[in-house]
Motif scaffolding. Structure first.
Motif, PDB file in Angstrom:
ATOM      1  N   ASP A   1      84.963   3.892  55.228  1.00 20.99           N
ATOM      2  CA  ASP A   1      83.691   3.169  55.317  1.00 20.99           C
ATOM      3  C   ASP A   1      83.232   2.988  56.762  1.00 20.99           C
ATOM      4  O   ASP A   1      82.344   2.178  57.035  1.00 20.99           O
ATOM      5  CB  ASP A   1      83.789   1.821  54.601  1.00 20.99           C
ATOM      6  CG  ASP A   1      84.781   0.871  55.259  1.00 20.99           C
ATOM      7  OD1 ASP A   1      85.484   1.298  56.202  1.00 20.99           O
ATOM      8  OD2 ASP A   1      84.852  -0.294  54.831  1.00 20.99           O
TER       9      ASP A   1
ATOM     10  N   ARG B   1      78.121  12.855  44.866  1.00 22.91           N
ATOM     11  CA  ARG B   1      78.845  11.585  45.077  1.00 22.91           C
ATOM     12  C   ARG B   1      80.159  11.601  44.292  1.00 22.91           C
ATOM     13  O   ARG B   1      81.186  11.105  44.777  1.00 22.91           O
ATOM     14  CB  ARG B   1      77.955  10.423  44.647  1.00 22.91           C
ATOM     15  CG  ARG B   1      78.615   9.060  44.642  1.00 22.91           C
ATOM     16  CD  ARG B   1      78.447   8.273  45.904  1.00 22.91           C
ATOM     17  NE  ARG B   1      79.136   7.003  45.823  1.00 22.91           N
ATOM     18  CZ  ARG B   1      78.565   5.836  45.538  1.00 22.91           C
ATOM     19  NH1 ARG B   1      77.259   5.776  45.347  1.00 22.91           N
ATOM     20  NH2 ARG B   1      79.289   4.737  45.464  1.00 22.91           N
TER      21      ARG B   1
ATOM     22  N   PRO C   1      80.842   8.367  52.811  1.00 20.79           N
ATOM     23  CA  PRO C   1      79.581   8.040  52.130  1.00 20.79           C
ATOM     24  C   PRO C   1      78.591   9.207  52.144  1.00 20.79           C
ATOM     25  O   PRO C   1      78.655  10.072  53.023  1.00 20.79           O
ATOM     26  CB  PRO C   1      79.019   6.869  52.956  1.00 20.79           C
ATOM     27  CG  PRO C   1      80.033   6.530  53.977  1.00 20.79           C
ATOM     28  CD  PRO C   1      81.032   7.625  54.064  1.00 20.79           C
TER      29      PRO C   1
ATOM     30  N   GLN D   1      74.256   6.417  49.503  1.00 25.22           N
ATOM     31  CA  GLN D   1      74.817   5.184  50.087  1.00 25.22           C
ATOM     32  C   GLN D   1      74.165   4.797  51.409  1.00 25.22           C
ATOM     33  O   GLN D   1      74.479   3.756  51.987  1.00 25.22           O
ATOM     34  CB  GLN D   1      76.322   5.349  50.255  1.00 25.22           C
ATOM     35  CG  GLN D   1      77.040   5.374  48.910  1.00 25.22           C
ATOM     36  CD  GLN D   1      78.330   6.135  48.968  1.00 25.22           C
ATOM     37  OE1 GLN D   1      78.325   7.360  49.104  1.00 25.22           O
ATOM     38  NE2 GLN D   1      79.447   5.427  48.895  1.00 25.22           N
TER      39      GLN D   1
ATOM     40  N   VAL E   1      71.674  -1.019  51.145  1.00 18.40           N
ATOM     41  CA  VAL E   1      71.815   0.379  51.562  1.00 18.40           C
ATOM     42  C   VAL E   1      71.200   0.531  52.951  1.00 18.40           C
ATOM     43  O   VAL E   1      69.999   0.353  53.121  1.00 18.40           O
ATOM     44  CB  VAL E   1      71.108   1.314  50.555  1.00 18.40           C
ATOM     45  CG1 VAL E   1      71.113   2.752  51.050  1.00 18.40           C
ATOM     46  CG2 VAL E   1      71.780   1.218  49.199  1.00 18.40           C
TER      47      VAL E   1
END
Ligand SMILES: Cc1c2[nH]c(c1CCC(=O)O)Cc1[nH]c(c(CCC(=O)O)c1C)Cc1[nH]c(c(CCC(=O)O)c1C)Cc1[nH]c(c(CCC(=O)O)c1C)C2
Length: 372
Positions: free
Chosen positions: A23, A148, A156, A218, A261
């Motif tokens: 992330d 995804r 992401p 994302q 987002v």
């Protein structure tokens, strides 16, 4: 109301996407701490990769864009080679003019071409007044959902759109241009019709971006690739208000469904608008290489994260030199609230090995700087 009707079908589809493992990119968008500075490259899915050229060989460009499986494969290709911290869906900004009823073809050696560009304000009547985004651009949403899943939470997935002025410029020029004089003629001669077209584009873009999020994107990047041919006055009137509108409307709608987002605005060569761009509801401002990292930080006053901005041509340098350039860039931006990237897309003649050296230099130097 209207927006709800468009995006409703996506909310009903359970997607159970794989859990995100890295992330760093999303954290950097929000200005949070990361172990390393995340990095990706504009046009990372592109012709500099032999596997891309092989896969695309003999296939029509926009046919490829309309195949979710092909878009998924092309999006994943660069991630098999390099430890990028984000993926960007393979597509093109010109799918929007197509959805509005215009014919766009990819001509080899020439780039995207509109056989019948807009010439005069009356031509606006030829555009679809109400675009059914799910129907016309559903193939992009399918590509995003598939990708995804196939990404398996590795990094992401970024969705994107062209900004209204940039799309307007293509629709009037009929393709690439150095002066954009046909499109700028509209701004000076037909300001009302220009605003009408920019508004039409904005409406489609908002629904398109919301559809991308509902499909699994994302983060979202808005490409104002032709900001550079405007001056500060025209930018204030014909670009900035629409960029703001897009971010505000998308965010308002996402907030209602409790989603967060991050959005990135990249106005190429729009250095004159940096202060305004940093106050336009985007979490991240993307920079081309004409802006010095330290002055960009000063001018944006820590209000946003920054993304960029190595000169793509620095990838022609030997690896040791790339490493030095990256180190300076990281020292200039600092490692917090920063996403490393190039100042524009990769060119087809670039050496994939040097792209790898760029990614490695960002990761290595930023880990070092973070330990200091
Ligand atoms: C790889 C590619 C794309 N588009 C084009 C190509 C090359 C043609 C091919 O592969 O056959 C034609 C293609 N599409 C376009 C151009 C530029 C035409 C011109 O102005 O001369 C070309 C050659 C229009 C376009 N298309 C795009 C922009 C905005 C970014 C930028 O400023 O470069 C623009 C301006 C967006 C875009 N386009 C693409 C992506 C994919 C994701 C990734 O980055 O890996 C993205 C984000 C994909």
């Amino acid at each position: 109301e209207n927006l709800h009707n468009f995006i409703q079908p996506f909310h009903n589809v359970p997607k159970d996407f794989p859990k995100l493992k890295n992330d760093a990119f999303l954290r950097a968008c929000h200005g949070q701490e990361t172990n390393h500075v995340p990095v990706w490259c504009m046009r990372q899915a592109g012709r500099y990769l032999p596997e891309f050229r092989e896969f695309r060989a003999g296939k029509d460009f926009f046919e490829t864009c309309r195949s979710p499986a092909a878009c998924c494969e092309l999006t994943l290709q660069p991630l098999r080679r390099f430890p990028f911290d984000a993926a960007i869906i393979f597509s093109d900004i010109l799918v929007i003019p197509q959805a509005m009823g215009m014919d766009v073809q990819m001509v080899a050696g020439k780039g995207p071409t509109f056989p019948e560009p807009l010439k005069e304000p009356e031509d606006l009547l030829l555009l679809q007044p109400k675009v059914d985004v799910n129907k016309e651009l559903g193939y992009v949403f399918k590509a995003i959902t598939l990708t995804r899943h196939k990404l398996d939470g590795k990094v992401p997935l970024i969705g994107f759109t062209g900004a209204p002025w940039t799309l307007m410029a293509y629709m009037i020029e009929g393709g690439g241009s150095t002066t954009h004089s046909k499109a700028k003629r509209w701004l000076y001669r037909h300001p009302e019709a220009s605003h009408k077209l920019l508004k039409m584009l904005t409406d489609v873009i908002v629904v398109y971006l919301l559809g991308q999020v509902a499909a699994g994107a994302q983060a979202l990047q808005v490409f104002e690739s032709h900001a550079g041919c405007l001056g500060p006055v025209e930018f204030q009137e014909f670009s900035l208000p629409y960029l703001r509108d897009i971010a505000r409307k998308v965010k308002d709608q996402l907030k209602e469904s409790g989603q967060d987002v991050p959005m990135i605005v990249f106005a190429k060569d729009g250095h004159y608008g940096l202060e305004d761009l940093s106050q336009s509801h985007y979490e991240v401002v993307g920079l081309d290489w004409t802006i010095d990292p330290r002055s960009a930080r000063e001018r944006t006053g820590g209000k946003v994260s920054l993304q960029g901005n190595m000169d793509p041509c620095a990838l022609y340098a030997p690896k040791e030199r790339i490493s030095e350039i990256v180190k300076k860039m990281l020292e200039g931006f600092g490692t917090r609230g920063y996403i490393a990237n190039l100042g524009h897309g990769l060119y087809p003649d670039m050496d994939p090995e040097n792209v790898g050296a760029f990614v490695e230099a960002v990761h290595t130097h930023s880990r070092h700087l973070n330990l200091k």
